[in-house]
Write a protein that holds these residues in place. Structure first.
Motif, PDB file in Angstrom:
ATOM      1  N   TRP A   3     -16.131  -5.786 -29.344  1.00  0.00           N
ATOM      2  CA  TRP A   3     -15.884  -4.511 -29.523  1.00  0.00           C
ATOM      3  C   TRP A   3     -15.831  -3.717 -30.967  1.00  0.00           C
ATOM      4  N   ILE A  84      -6.882  -0.543 -21.103  1.00  0.00           N
ATOM      5  CA  ILE A  84      -7.815  -1.698 -21.039  1.00  0.00           C
ATOM      6  C   ILE A  84      -7.076  -2.915 -21.138  1.00  0.00           C
ATOM      7  N   ILE A  90     -13.172  -0.040 -17.716  1.00  0.00           N
ATOM      8  CA  ILE A  90     -13.698   0.680 -18.906  1.00  0.00           C
ATOM      9  C   ILE A  90     -13.480   2.350 -18.299  1.00  0.00           C
TER      10      ILE A  90
END
Length: 123
Positions: A3, A84, A90
């Motif tokens: 990410w 998360i 999500i």
């Protein structure tokens, strides 16, 4: 990385960094060799220019389309990752993370979380 979470400023020219602006095409070029799971663009008006440029290289893109107050962006980031890391999806994390925002501008919410899915087999 899996990410990338960018918190900062954005202009039509791209992401505003300390000494320069990273244009959308150059950001996309950085991701091209190794696409990531997701990118959070926690900045003003990252959608559509930056978000669209990187969408082919991230399974999920979360981007704002309206001006965001700094305190709002920081609160959103803390809450998003907390949810998360606690195992929420999500989509659920986005919903839970969004702080109370000022009234919408032009009928739109302050932060638009747009999920873009990309299948690497299409590349």
């Amino acid at each position: 990385p899996d990410w990338i979470h960018y918190i900062g400023h954005c202009s039509e020219q791209g992401l505003v960094l300390k000494d320069c602006t990273l244009p959308p095409r150059e950001f996309a070029a950085l991701l091209r060799p190794q696409p990531v799971t997701g990118v959070v663009l926690n900045c003003c008006q990252a959608r559509p220019n930056v978000a669209d440029a990187i969408a082919p290289y991230a399974a999920i893109v979360i981007a704002g389309s309206q001006p965001l107050p700094d305190a709002w962006a920081l609160t959103f980031a803390r809450r998003l990752w907390q949810h998360i890391f606690n195992g929420r999806s999500i989509e659920d994390s986005l919903e839970a993370a969004e702080p109370k925002a000022p009234p919408p501008q032009n009928g739109e919410r302050q932060f638009v979380h747009e999920l873009t899915r990309w299948d690497s087999s299409e590349a």
